[in-house]
Design a protein around this motif. Sequence first.
Motif, PDB file in Angstrom:
ATOM      1  N   UNK A  94       0.833  -1.203   0.000  1.00 54.31           N
ATOM      2  CA  UNK A  94       0.000   0.000   0.000  1.00 54.31           C
ATOM      3  C   UNK A  94       0.870   1.257   0.000  1.00 54.31           C
ATOM      4  N   UNK A  95       1.941   1.254   0.784  1.00 60.23           N
ATOM      5  CA  UNK A  95       2.847   2.410   0.820  1.00 60.23           C
ATOM      6  C   UNK A  95       3.503   2.638  -0.535  1.00 60.23           C
ATOM      7  N   UNK A  96       3.947   1.546  -1.151  1.00 62.24           N
ATOM      8  CA  UNK A  96       4.599   1.638  -2.456  1.00 62.24           C
ATOM      9  C   UNK A  96       3.600   2.127  -3.513  1.00 62.24           C
ATOM     10  N   UNK A  97       2.384   1.592  -3.487  1.00 72.14           N
ATOM     11  CA  UNK A  97       1.354   2.003  -4.444  1.00 72.14           C
ATOM     12  C   UNK A  97       1.040   3.483  -4.293  1.00 72.14           C
ATOM     13  N   UNK A  98       0.916   3.932  -3.059  1.00 76.25           N
ATOM     14  CA  UNK A  98       0.612   5.342  -2.813  1.00 76.25           C
ATOM     15  C   UNK A  98       1.753   6.235  -3.291  1.00 76.25           C
ATOM     16  N   UNK A  99       2.979   5.821  -3.037  1.00 76.39           N
ATOM     17  CA  UNK A  99       4.145   6.613  -3.465  1.00 76.39           C
ATOM     18  C   UNK A  99       4.218   6.678  -4.994  1.00 76.39           C
ATOM     19  N   UNK A 100       3.942   5.557  -5.666  1.00 76.79           N
ATOM     20  CA  UNK A 100       3.951   5.540  -7.131  1.00 76.79           C
ATOM     21  C   UNK A 100       2.870   6.471  -7.668  1.00 76.79           C
ATOM     22  N   UNK A 101       1.692   6.457  -7.046  1.00 74.91           N
ATOM     23  CA  UNK A 101       0.592   7.323  -7.481  1.00 74.91           C
ATOM     24  C   UNK A 101       1.006   8.794  -7.390  1.00 74.91           C
ATOM     25  N   UNK A 102       1.626   9.159  -6.279  1.00 76.83           N
ATOM     26  CA  UNK A 102       2.058  10.550  -6.086  1.00 76.83           C
ATOM     27  C   UNK A 102       3.135  10.925  -7.106  1.00 76.83           C
ATOM     28  N   UNK A 103       4.111  10.057  -7.318  1.00 82.81           N
ATOM     29  CA  UNK A 103       5.207  10.363  -8.246  1.00 82.81           C
ATOM     30  C   UNK A 103       4.701  10.536  -9.674  1.00 82.81           C
ATOM     31  N   UNK A 104       3.831   9.647 -10.112  1.00 83.46           N
ATOM     32  CA  UNK A 104       3.310   9.748 -11.480  1.00 83.46           C
ATOM     33  C   UNK A 104       2.432  10.988 -11.618  1.00 83.46           C
TER      34      UNK A 104
END
Length: 143
Positions: A7-17
């Motif tokens: 979940x943390x990784x998914x959220x970070x990827x969402x923010x970066x993109x």
Amino acid sequence: MSSERQARLADRIRVLIAERLEKGLRDPRLGFVTITDVRVTGDLQHASVFYTVLGTDQERADSAEALAAATGMLRSEVGRQLGVRMTPSLEFIPDAIPENADHIASLLREARERDEAVATLAAGATHAGEADPYVKPREPEAD
């Protein structure tokens, strides 16, 4: 791997993109794209990126092509900023939330109109048969 890390990784990827798309890509086909969700597989090797595009069907199709063309660049930028050993592959999937919401809204509007029509009919309606339909005991006849 823990689902919390996923979940943390998914959220970070969402923010970066989202941040990268906000800065803009050099592709004129890219419309007004919103990243709605990112789901990462349990082994953290693949990320499904869900997005919506504000505009016509043609603008949605053009934005999908632009995102497909920019996938490699976005993945390398995500990998550089994440700092993980293995950068997940990215897959962009159009999110059907707006279409589903429009469909649900039209169904609710239709149901409300039908309810109003039924209420109008019921307002002027009378009961079929007798006013008091229940059987009562007979009164003895007077001779």
